[in-house]
Design a protein around this motif. Structure first.
Motif, PDB file in Angstrom:
ATOM      1  N   THR A   1      57.090  52.013  53.608  1.00 18.14           N
ATOM      2  CA  THR A   1      57.973  52.675  52.648  1.00 18.14           C
ATOM      3  C   THR A   1      59.325  51.961  52.510  1.00 18.14           C
ATOM      4  O   THR A   1      59.809  51.764  51.396  1.00 18.14           O
TER       5      THR A   1
ATOM      6  N   GLN B   1      60.689  51.904  46.746  1.00 15.58           N
ATOM      7  CA  GLN B   1      61.999  52.134  47.355  1.00 15.58           C
ATOM      8  C   GLN B   1      63.046  51.228  46.706  1.00 15.58           C
ATOM      9  O   GLN B   1      64.163  51.656  46.421  1.00 15.58           O
ATOM     10  N   ALA B   2      62.674  49.965  46.474  1.00 13.29           N
ATOM     11  CA  ALA B   2      63.610  49.032  45.836  1.00 13.29           C
ATOM     12  C   ALA B   2      63.985  49.521  44.440  1.00 13.29           C
ATOM     13  O   ALA B   2      65.147  49.461  44.018  1.00 13.29           O
ATOM     14  N   LEU B   3      62.995  50.024  43.745  1.00 14.79           N
ATOM     15  CA  LEU B   3      63.221  50.494  42.380  1.00 14.79           C
ATOM     16  C   LEU B   3      64.126  51.716  42.380  1.00 14.79           C
ATOM     17  O   LEU B   3      65.066  51.823  41.571  1.00 14.79           O
ATOM     18  N   PHE B   4      63.854  52.635  43.290  1.00 12.24           N
ATOM     19  CA  PHE B   4      64.672  53.848  43.348  1.00 12.24           C
ATOM     20  C   PHE B   4      66.110  53.503  43.754  1.00 12.24           C
ATOM     21  O   PHE B   4      67.076  54.046  43.183  1.00 12.24           O
TER      22      PHE B   4
ATOM     23  N   LEU C   1      55.802  55.212  43.037  1.00 10.24           N
ATOM     24  CA  LEU C   1      56.860  56.196  43.303  1.00 10.24           C
ATOM     25  C   LEU C   1      56.283  57.471  43.917  1.00 10.24           C
ATOM     26  O   LEU C   1      56.934  58.131  44.725  1.00 10.24           O
TER      27      LEU C   1
ATOM     28  N   LEU D   1      55.481  56.795  47.527  1.00 16.56           N
ATOM     29  CA  LEU D   1      56.689  56.777  48.363  1.00 16.56           C
ATOM     30  C   LEU D   1      57.006  58.160  48.936  1.00 16.56           C
ATOM     31  O   LEU D   1      57.486  58.286  50.066  1.00 16.56           O
TER      32      LEU D   1
END
Lengths: 257, 257, 257, 257
Positions: free
Chosen positions: C235, C241-244, C73, C76
């Motif tokens: 990114t 990014q997938a998690l966010f 994170l 990112l």
């Protein structure tokens, strides 16, 4: 000798930036004033102080972000060392999310520093766009994944800058760039809050090199709330634990071997 | 679902802690208000806001400290990543220098939570001192290497707390502990600024578990000035470079082999 | 003068821990040897070196963890400052996940330091358990959310320690505590890899105060792979990014106001 | 699903990079092997492993540096959170000191990727120098404040690369750049250890984007020794305390007000 303008302690007094901490700062200055003092060496006017506070408050908190999730995941492993959780959340304040503030301030300050005297703002704006178009790079401060076509913070920052009589050539130039960009592309384009932040901070006299530290300090203020929320729930019921469990249960392990 | 009380963004609005960011927070709330919101979920009264701001401003900046030197030395290696320099300066906010604020808040809050109703403050104070004397541990919040016998911040914090009508049982208990300690030892003992900070922050309703994040945020504000000072000089003339050169020229290498 | 046993550079040579870096260390020492040198001031034997390397390799990498997610994170937001992403992933190396290694080493070392000479290991083990039972605290090094009833690393660490002839009193004491605990509770209990790590590291002569820095260095090694995986995807396609995005789409905003 | 090639745990086994952790990694792989696995997804050959270990060991430790001083100063404030002290020392791994490794790898890899097939190495080298001369920028990997005119690590890294049969086009190109630079300027110029590190790491197949994480992990290994040295002395006698006292007694406070 190590020279500093910042501060020094003596047995019965502490002095920072030329002011007696106890009688002239505590009770008389805000956190935003301290930032201003640190960046520029003198106290802000009342309006400058209000504007800087408004800018910092406007970018301190955005709910769940990669940065606040990093703070929460760090807290989950080390709830006894909350300074580390705050620090972890600041470390991503780099090029991607917060860079726009710094880069906008930089291009505005550099364009104004090199513009011939008396040049029309709209000509400078067009020149900036020409240069970006030539290089193929994106102009910082424009576009937003959520706030389209208008970022609500942008109008608010500029409105307050007018109200506090601190709106200056950086903001005017950015607005001119915005107008010219929409004219050229023939559609509405978001001038984002990060861009407006960089412009107004520049109008307050901050070098673009200090934009990132200012932003970092504002985010530190916001991260306190995230630690408070996690701490109020305890590790087992924390967002960080829920998030990690989610990942654990949705991992597709595909080694290359 | 990940539940949060902190904030959420929509295309045309951002909401934090139940307030519209643009119309109710920006221009209406201070950085200290945001900390209060984050810690307690509601806005502070005007006096609570002033007191919290005064406390944070009072501990944000101390000139050269191990922490601000760590920030400067980090900046020297990575002047392009100032978020990392700020973070480095926060990481030492642990037990030694800033711990007193947290530990004072903790012992006060725990003593008050467990004291029988109606117990006299001076009896509670005596009980606290008895317990510390028995365990042989130092009472947090007392003593200072420089500010002896009085820390100028202590009187100022308590004076403002009275002025703002927020002085409460935590501060009164700490003052009682101080009086009893001086009585028992028969000499003046410093009740330090860190101790007073922890007591007044407790009176403002902050859990001792949030003292450290609050302090960390305040220090982030102070560290901006240290980066500004280094940046204004450039790496070659920076304090960090001077400090490192000093060490390089005064190293006594004594391997054990 | 600042005295150090660690190292010093001269125009034509660099010396660390009493060895010429170029001719005696590079090509002759492993990363684990450097850790041993740093912690104990002398080079390990070949077997000690192998054991330390095995221990560190055994805890360097666990796939997705709160720590490696914090690194991702952070990356990112600041993919240009990967040192910050590594650092963010280390900051959670605190009491919850990695603490067991340090706490196990500590209780073993303290028990052995204070045990009367000639006391039987199983008596010392029983005494340790009695003390923990009395205090109501959990014995560090036991239990695991996934690896039940046996943690595969535990047997492997002890087996290698025997093979390398470094198994010592710390490991034997921990095994005795384990046996006694299972006897008292009448069921299989996991002696976890963290506990075995702390015991064998103690047998290698490491103070428990250095367990955490050793673990932190091992995790830094593991985090390189997480940055590599994110960087290889970019990114937009990153895990971070997938998690966010997942969190953004599953946020339940419930302000308290 | 979150896809990863890195690892996954099950109740009775842990698998990383396609290998069973306990039976195939612990006791069979070195820390350098793990870095290689993380960066490239497959195990190194024995010679590649030795070379990577040699490179990392060669840059892990330099005695007192701004970075190791930041670690020590952080430890002084938070000796109970040594993960934070290690992290603080990594955060300065940016453009100034360690950047040369990354930048050298980058310019070599980019030059080789774009060079027409069959182009002579010395022509490519001359082209690189022409481009740098035209831009006025410094060529990364050259010059050193202490190690002049030769950095002892450079010859050692290249010698080992030959011995391990991993010397490749990146190193040869850097050597050609060096030769051409000395020819053009007519004097000895230091090809520094950082530059050689970047070249040989490139020959091992590492993308320049992973140079910094690798370096960061190596420095984490070195920082253990600095924490060990401070811990062995205690806070009062630590280098960090001596350094801070020195600054305190040599501060020239000059506020601008």
């Amino acid at each position: 000798m190590y020279t500093t303008r910042i501060g020094f302690s003596q047995p019965d007094s502490i002095n920072i930036y030329g002011y007696d901490l106890c009688s002239e700062i505590i009770g008389h200055a805000s956190l935003a004033d301290l930032i201003f003092l640190g960046a520029q060496g003198h106290k802000p006017s009342e309006n400058e102080s209000k504007m800087l506070n408004a800018l910092m408050v406007g970018i301190a908190e955005h709910g769940f972000t990669p940065s606040s999730l990093a703070t929460r995941l760090t807290w989950l492993g080390a709830p006894e060392a909350t300074q580390a959780a705050v620090a972890a959340g600041l470390l991503g304040a780099g090029s991607v999310y917060l860079g726009a503030m710094e880069y906008t301030a930089q291009f505005l300050q550099e364009a104004l520093a090199t513009a011939p005297e008396g040049r029309d703002t709209s000509d400078t704006a067009a020149g900036i766009l020409d240069a970006y178009e030539k290089s193929g790079e994106k102009v910082p401060g424009f576009g937003h994944p959520t706030h389209r076509p208008r970022d609500p913070r942008t109008a608010r920052f500029f409105q307050l800058a007018e109200e506090y009589a601190v709106l200056g050539e950086n903001s005017l130039l950015l607005q001119a760039v915005h107008a010219e960009m929409e004219r050229r592309r023939g559609k509405l384009i978001t001038l984002n809050g990060a861009g407006a932040f960089g412009a107004v901070l520049s109008d307050l006299g901050f070098s673009w090199k200090l934009v990132r530290p200012v932003v970092t300090a504002a985010r530190a203020v916001g991260l306190v709330g995230h630690i408070a929320e996690e701490a109020s729930r305890g590790t087992a019921n924390s967002t960080a634990q829920a998030l990690f469990s989610h990942v654990e249960h949705h991992t597709d392990y595909r080694p290359e071997r």
